[in-house]
Design a protein around this motif. Structure first.
Motif, PDB file in Angstrom:
ATOM      1  N   ALA A  80      43.932  35.024  39.145  1.00  8.21           N
ATOM      2  CA  ALA A  80      43.665  35.710  37.884  1.00  8.21           C
ATOM      3  C   ALA A  80      42.322  36.425  37.863  1.00  8.21           C
ATOM      4  CB  ALA A  80      43.730  34.713  36.723  1.00  8.21           C
ATOM      5  N   SER A  81      41.388  35.995  38.691  1.00 10.42           N
ATOM      6  CA  SER A  81      40.039  36.569  38.664  1.00 10.42           C
ATOM      7  C   SER A  81      39.977  37.895  39.416  1.00 10.42           C
ATOM      8  CB  SER A  81      39.042  35.588  39.283  1.00 10.42           C
ATOM      9  OG  SER A  81      39.034  34.361  38.599  1.00 10.42           O
ATOM     10  N   ARG A  82      38.855  38.582  39.250  1.00 10.20           N
ATOM     11  CA  ARG A  82      38.629  39.799  40.024  1.00 10.20           C
ATOM     12  C   ARG A  82      38.596  39.438  41.500  1.00 10.20           C
ATOM     13  NH1 ARG A  82      37.594  44.434  38.177  1.00 10.20           N
ATOM     14  NH2 ARG A  82      36.933  43.637  36.137  1.00 10.20           N
ATOM     15  N   GLY A  83      39.282  40.230  42.292  1.00  9.54           N
ATOM     16  CA  GLY A  83      39.457  39.896  43.695  1.00  9.54           C
ATOM     17  C   GLY A  83      40.835  39.345  43.969  1.00  9.54           C
ATOM     18  N   GLY A  84      41.574  38.996  42.891  1.00 13.80           N
ATOM     19  CA  GLY A  84      42.916  38.463  43.026  1.00 13.80           C
ATOM     20  C   GLY A  84      43.980  39.523  42.816  1.00 13.80           C
ATOM     21  N   VAL A  85      44.944  39.219  41.941  1.00 10.86           N
ATOM     22  CA  VAL A  85      46.090  40.102  41.736  1.00 10.86           C
ATOM     23  C   VAL A  85      45.663  41.502  41.307  1.00 10.86           C
ATOM     24  CG1 VAL A  85      48.223  40.429  40.439  1.00 10.86           C
ATOM     25  CG2 VAL A  85      47.537  38.130  41.125  1.00 10.86           C
ATOM     26  N   THR A  87      42.824  43.154  41.665  1.00 12.39           N
ATOM     27  CA  THR A  87      42.148  43.921  42.709  1.00 12.39           C
ATOM     28  C   THR A  87      43.116  44.379  43.784  1.00 12.39           C
ATOM     29  OG1 THR A  87      40.094  42.706  42.301  1.00 12.39           O
ATOM     30  CG2 THR A  87      40.286  43.856  44.411  1.00 12.39           C
ATOM     31  N   ILE A  88      44.082  43.539  44.120  1.00 14.08           N
ATOM     32  CA  ILE A  88      45.073  43.918  45.128  1.00 14.08           C
ATOM     33  C   ILE A  88      45.841  45.162  44.681  1.00 14.08           C
ATOM     34  CG2 ILE A  88      47.271  43.227  46.183  1.00 14.08           C
ATOM     35  CD1 ILE A  88      46.145  40.367  46.280  1.00 14.08           C
ATOM     36  N   LEU A  89      46.306  45.170  43.428  1.00 11.13           N
ATOM     37  CA  LEU A  89      47.058  46.314  42.924  1.00 11.13           C
ATOM     38  C   LEU A  89      46.165  47.545  42.792  1.00 11.13           C
ATOM     39  CD1 LEU A  89      49.328  44.672  40.187  1.00 11.13           C
ATOM     40  CD2 LEU A  89      49.797  45.064  42.611  1.00 11.13           C
ATOM     41  N   GLN A  90      44.931  47.340  42.342  1.00 11.08           N
ATOM     42  CA  GLN A  90      44.014  48.476  42.216  1.00 11.08           C
ATOM     43  C   GLN A  90      43.710  49.093  43.580  1.00 11.08           C
ATOM     44  OE1 GLN A  90      40.745  46.631  40.122  1.00 11.08           O
ATOM     45  NE2 GLN A  90      41.436  47.412  38.143  1.00 11.08           N
ATOM     46  N   THR A  91      43.595  48.265  44.600  1.00  6.67           N
ATOM     47  CA  THR A  91      43.320  48.769  45.943  1.00  6.67           C
ATOM     48  C   THR A  91      44.448  49.677  46.425  1.00  6.67           C
ATOM     49  OG1 THR A  91      42.001  46.808  46.494  1.00  6.67           O
ATOM     50  CG2 THR A  91      42.854  48.116  48.339  1.00  6.67           C
ATOM     51  N   TRP A  92      45.685  49.274  46.128  1.00  2.00           N
ATOM     52  CA  TRP A  92      46.818  50.118  46.502  1.00  2.00           C
ATOM     53  C   TRP A  92      46.824  51.419  45.714  1.00  2.00           C
ATOM     54  CZ3 TRP A  92      49.645  50.119  50.645  1.00  2.00           C
ATOM     55  CH2 TRP A  92      49.818  48.936  51.370  1.00  2.00           C
ATOM     56  N   LEU A  93      46.476  51.346  44.448  1.00  2.00           N
ATOM     57  CA  LEU A  93      46.458  52.564  43.644  1.00  2.00           C
ATOM     58  C   LEU A  93      45.365  53.520  44.124  1.00  2.00           C
ATOM     59  CD1 LEU A  93      47.736  54.068  41.295  1.00  2.00           C
ATOM     60  CD2 LEU A  93      46.130  52.923  39.752  1.00  2.00           C
ATOM     61  N   VAL A  94      44.200  52.981  44.478  1.00  2.00           N
ATOM     62  CA  VAL A  94      43.135  53.809  45.044  1.00  2.00           C
ATOM     63  C   VAL A  94      43.615  54.471  46.331  1.00  2.00           C
ATOM     64  CG1 VAL A  94      40.868  53.741  46.154  1.00  2.00           C
ATOM     65  CG2 VAL A  94      41.230  52.534  43.997  1.00  2.00           C
ATOM     66  N   GLN A 114      43.660  46.184  32.831  1.00  7.40           N
ATOM     67  CA  GLN A 114      43.568  46.873  34.107  1.00  7.40           C
ATOM     68  C   GLN A 114      44.799  46.614  34.967  1.00  7.40           C
ATOM     69  OE1 GLN A 114      39.794  46.338  36.151  1.00  7.40           O
ATOM     70  NE2 GLN A 114      38.693  46.239  34.211  1.00  7.40           N
ATOM     71  N   LEU A 115      45.305  45.378  34.914  1.00  6.01           N
ATOM     72  CA  LEU A 115      46.523  45.077  35.657  1.00  6.01           C
ATOM     73  C   LEU A 115      47.689  45.897  35.129  1.00  6.01           C
ATOM     74  CD1 LEU A 115      48.024  42.225  37.334  1.00  6.01           C
ATOM     75  CD2 LEU A 115      49.224  42.765  35.226  1.00  6.01           C
ATOM     76  N   ASP A 116      47.850  45.921  33.811  1.00  4.63           N
ATOM     77  CA  ASP A 116      48.950  46.692  33.223  1.00  4.63           C
ATOM     78  C   ASP A 116      48.838  48.169  33.578  1.00  4.63           C
ATOM     79  OD1 ASP A 116      49.860  44.353  32.124  1.00  4.63           O
ATOM     80  OD2 ASP A 116      49.060  44.739  30.124  1.00  4.63           O
ATOM     81  N   GLN A 117      47.597  48.672  33.596  1.00  5.32           N
ATOM     82  CA  GLN A 117      47.359  50.063  33.955  1.00  5.32           C
ATOM     83  C   GLN A 117      47.761  50.317  35.407  1.00  5.32           C
ATOM     84  OE1 GLN A 117      43.210  51.045  33.889  1.00  5.32           O
ATOM     85  NE2 GLN A 117      43.508  53.185  34.434  1.00  5.32           N
ATOM     86  N   ALA A 118      47.346  49.437  36.321  1.00  2.00           N
ATOM     87  CA  ALA A 118      47.672  49.605  37.737  1.00  2.00           C
ATOM     88  C   ALA A 118      49.171  49.519  37.964  1.00  2.00           C
ATOM     89  CB  ALA A 118      46.938  48.557  38.570  1.00  2.00           C
ATOM     90  N   VAL A 119      49.815  48.555  37.308  1.00  6.71           N
ATOM     91  CA  VAL A 119      51.265  48.410  37.458  1.00  6.71           C
ATOM     92  C   VAL A 119      51.984  49.665  36.983  1.00  6.71           C
ATOM     93  CG1 VAL A 119      53.293  47.210  36.545  1.00  6.71           C
ATOM     94  CG2 VAL A 119      51.342  45.897  37.390  1.00  6.71           C
ATOM     95  N   SER A 120      51.584  50.172  35.819  1.00  9.76           N
ATOM     96  CA  SER A 120      52.232  51.354  35.261  1.00  9.76           C
ATOM     97  C   SER A 120      52.121  52.547  36.206  1.00  9.76           C
ATOM     98  CB  SER A 120      51.608  51.695  33.905  1.00  9.76           C
ATOM     99  OG  SER A 120      52.156  52.883  33.377  1.00  9.76           O
ATOM    100  N   ARG A 121      50.934  52.765  36.746  1.00  8.52           N
ATOM    101  CA  ARG A 121      50.729  53.926  37.621  1.00  8.52           C
ATOM    102  C   ARG A 121      51.418  53.749  38.966  1.00  8.52           C
ATOM    103  NH1 ARG A 121      44.408  55.749  36.496  1.00  8.52           N
ATOM    104  NH2 ARG A 121      44.642  56.088  34.254  1.00  8.52           N
ATOM    105  N   LEU A 122      51.400  52.528  39.493  1.00  9.78           N
ATOM    106  CA  LEU A 122      52.096  52.287  40.753  1.00  9.78           C
ATOM    107  C   LEU A 122      53.595  52.513  40.599  1.00  9.78           C
ATOM    108  CD1 LEU A 122      50.254  49.107  42.086  1.00  9.78           C
ATOM    109  CD2 LEU A 122      50.262  51.379  43.143  1.00  9.78           C
TER     110      LEU A 122
END
Length: 207
Positions: A80-85, A87-94, A114-122
């Motif tokens: 749940a923390s930064r560096g976990g789920v 960050t993994i999704l954000q890294t792929w989006l980047v 941020q997770l919801d945002q990354a999921v939506s864009r991915l």
């Protein structure tokens, strides 16, 4: 590089998918995995409910230890923390943005937002990635593993059991689970989801 089979499940691509990285079925599976993570009732949000000792799998408490338990469970916390789920999704989006030559995505709100945002864009970019991104298979595997890890913490269920199967052409062994969509043996033989589950188990092959 084989451009006629899906890199995820190793099944033949349809005529209009030739040259793509993944078939439509695997794109839909990945889309479903991403949707399971997001939202107020998603797996990521549920991690907050199992952070305290004794809350895994409906509250079953572990007893008999001579030492006091930690005030918080590290496994769901790390997810749940930064560096976990997130960050993994954000890294792929980047990575997607850099591949496309777009500006770096900007994150808004807390980690859930941020997770919801990354999921939506991915999810929006999945069809493009399935057609063009050479690491689509790795994306699928990483999201699948993250979802599996979250489910294990939220439900208390153990990870999927691994079994060893034997390649019918070279007798090499491969470790798979029920979630393994496909696998290429070291001899080059490609097995799809169905074919993998029809291979003999290593234990049976020896007997």
């Amino acid at each position: 590089m084989d451009t006629t089979t899906c890199t995820v499940c190793q099944q033949p691509l349809w005529q209009d998918e030739l040259g793509h990285q993944a078939c439509g079925a695997c794109v839909r599976r990945l889309d479903q995995l991403l949707r399971e993570l997001a939202g107020p009732g998603g797996l990521y949000a549920q991690l907050a409910t199992v952070l305290h000792p004794g809350t895994t799998g409906g509250g079953a408490r572990v007893s008999g230890s001579r030492t006091a338990p930690l005030p918080i469970r590290l496994e769901p916390l790390s997810l749940a923390s930064r560096g976990g789920v997130v960050t993994i999704l954000q890294t792929w989006l980047v990575d997607f943005h850099e591949y496309l030559g777009w500006q770096h995505p900007r994150w808004e709100g807390g980690l859930q937002g941020q997770l919801d945002q990354a999921v939506s864009r991915l999810r929006i970019l999945l069809p493009w990635a399935a057609e063009n991104h050479e690491a689509f298979r790795e994306l699928f595997a990483e999201v699948r593993d993250v979802v599996g890890a979250c489910k294990a913490q939220v439900s208390g269920e153990p990870p999927a059991r691994r079994v060893t199967v034997v390649c019918t052409l070279c007798d090499a062994t491969m470790r798979i689970t029920l979630d393994t969509p496909g696998r290429r043996c070291k001899c080059g033989t490609q097995y799809g989801w169905t074919e993998l589950r029809q291979l003999p188990l290593a234990e049976r092959a020896v007997a």
